[in-house]
Design an enzyme around this catalytic site. Structure first.
Site, PDB file in Angstrom:
ATOM      1  N   THR A 137       0.860  -1.179   0.000  1.00 54.33           N
ATOM      2  CA  THR A 137       0.000   0.000   0.000  1.00 54.33           C
ATOM      3  C   THR A 137       0.894   1.225   0.000  1.00 54.33           C
ATOM      4  O   THR A 137       1.924   1.259   0.679  1.00 54.33           O
ATOM      5  CB  THR A 137      -0.944   0.007   1.216  1.00 54.33           C
ATOM      6  OG1 THR A 137      -1.820  -1.113   1.114  1.00 54.33           O
ATOM      7  CG2 THR A 137      -1.801   1.273   1.262  1.00 54.33           C
ATOM      8  N   PHE A 142       1.144   5.189   0.811  1.00 49.01           N
ATOM      9  CA  PHE A 142       0.528   6.232   1.640  1.00 49.01           C
ATOM     10  C   PHE A 142       1.147   7.567   1.262  1.00 49.01           C
ATOM     11  O   PHE A 142       2.302   7.615   0.830  1.00 49.01           O
ATOM     12  CB  PHE A 142       0.826   5.978   3.124  1.00 49.01           C
ATOM     13  CG  PHE A 142       0.224   4.709   3.666  1.00 49.01           C
ATOM     14  CD1 PHE A 142      -0.955   4.731   4.384  1.00 49.01           C
ATOM     15  CD2 PHE A 142       0.840   3.483   3.454  1.00 49.01           C
ATOM     16  CE1 PHE A 142      -1.522   3.559   4.882  1.00 49.01           C
ATOM     17  CE2 PHE A 142       0.293   2.305   3.944  1.00 49.01           C
ATOM     18  CZ  PHE A 142      -0.898   2.345   4.661  1.00 49.01           C
TER      19      PHE A 142
END
Ligand code: PRE
Length: 359
Positions: free
Chosen positions: A259, A261
């Site tokens: 992921t 960010f």
């Protein structure tokens, strides 16, 4: 003393002497950071471009046996502690405690920063906009599930600028209060995590086990810690926080599940030497619109690393395109391309220029 004990003593004495030197040098470094803080005179203390340069240089200098990754992580923590001497930072994230967002905040800012759990991504942005926190760390895309729409939407209207990115490898585990898979009636997790472990769940749990999506993986872990008939899918931090047993590790279907960010705050970041700029540009829904958007970037030699479309929520424009380029907003070629885009698009916003993730 046995021969083995004698050998150990030689090396432990050497380690003691080295530790004393490391300690002395760490405090000398901290003293310089403290003085830098005074020179900044109450201005912005966090300098992402400098931190990226320090970490990149350490990786380059490293001769082992410690890995580049390990030395960078150690220096990440050293800088975190030095920065806290200038002024401790507070980082807002999508709570509760134990989420991947918190893990990303700590990966980027180190353990000396305080993390502040917020009930939603909106609240985390608001905390920084209202200056109740210094920076927000928000998920923006997952390698298997795609974009996080809410973060993209918030960035369009927020006055905050992107000043960094964090890439986090996501590992999910099947967690439970007791050490057996028997008698599991439901599995709690965030909808994205349930989707990311879909195949594994099909193969390893009976079809009648209910999959219940909840607000976060940490919340799933909390619920599983209270309910003996439940399990949760969550990461290490949540497992630790709620003292759950790992019944199965790394159950994500895609082994390279990561992921990305973004770090946002009230700050323009100078060039680090390896930067990205994120843009959002509107385009009408008509033939050739997409080409008109990409062509000036290509012609000015600006290379794109991401291109994501999203329907405009205001209805004023048909589509918004989120574009990441491998240049800094102050680079002449990007300035020229943006000037052209501004003359043809109804809406062009520079979301921020920031160093590429080093860790
Ligand atoms: O160079 C600076 O401006 C510092 O404040 C020092 C330092 C560091 O420890 O190296 C600490 C915090 C900043 O974010 C960047 C670097």
């Amino acid at each position: 003393m046995t021969e083995q004990e004698q050998q150990l003593k030689v090396h432990r004495d050497a380690i003691d002497a080295i530790d004393a030197q490391v300690l002395e040098l760490l405090n000398q470094r901290a003293q310089h950071a403290h003085t830098i803080g005074e020179i900044k005179g109450g201005g912005i203390v966090y300098r992402p471009e400098r931190e990226a340069q320090v970490l990149a240089r350490i990786r380059e200098l490293n001769q082992g046996p410690l890995s580049d990754e390990t030395v960078a992580r150690l220096f990440r923590e050293i800088m975190s502690a030095c920065l806290a001497l200038e002024r401790p930072l507070t980082i807002a994230f999508l709570g509760p405690e134990g989420t991947f967002s918190q893990a990303a905040a700590i990966k980027h800012f180190g353990h000396a920063a305080a993390t502040q759990a917020c009930a939603s991504i909106d609240d985390a942005f608001r905390a920084v906009e209202a200056r109740a926190a210094d920076y927000v760390v928000a998920p923006v895309e997952n390698s298997t599930e795609g974009a996080v729409g809410r973060t993209l939407d918030l960035m369009v209207s927020s006055p905050l600028k992107i000043c960094g990115e964090v890439v986090l490898r996501i590992h999910h585990h099947l967690l439970r209060a007791s050490p057996t898979k028997d008698g599991i009636k439901r599995v709690y997790s965030h909808a994205q995590s349930l989707a990311q472990c879909h195949e594994w769940l099909n193969r390893n749990l009976p079809a009648e086990v209910e999959r219940v999506s909840v607000a976060s993986n940490a919340e799933a872990a909390r619920l599983a810690s209270l309910d003996p008939t439940a399990a949760a899918i969550a990461g290490d931090a949540a497992a630790e926080k709620f003292q759950l047993v790992k019944l199965a590790e790394n159950i994500e279907d895609e082994p390279n599940n990561t992921t990305r960010f973004l770090v946002l705050g009230y700050q323009d970041v100078s060039k680090s030497g390896r930067d990205k700029t994120s843009l959002v540009i509107s385009a009408p829904n008509k033939p050739g619109a997409l080409h008109a958007l990409v062509e000036p970037l290509a012609r000015h030699g600006v290379s794109m690393t991401k291109f994501e479309s999203r329907p405009s929520r205001t209805g004023l424009w048909e589509y918004l395109f989120f574009v990441d380029v491998e240049s800094h907003a102050s680079d002449a070629n990007l300035i020229a391309a943006l000037d052209e885009l501004r003359s043809t698009s109804a809406f062009v916003k520079v979301l921020g220029a920031y160093p590429q993730a080093v860790l």
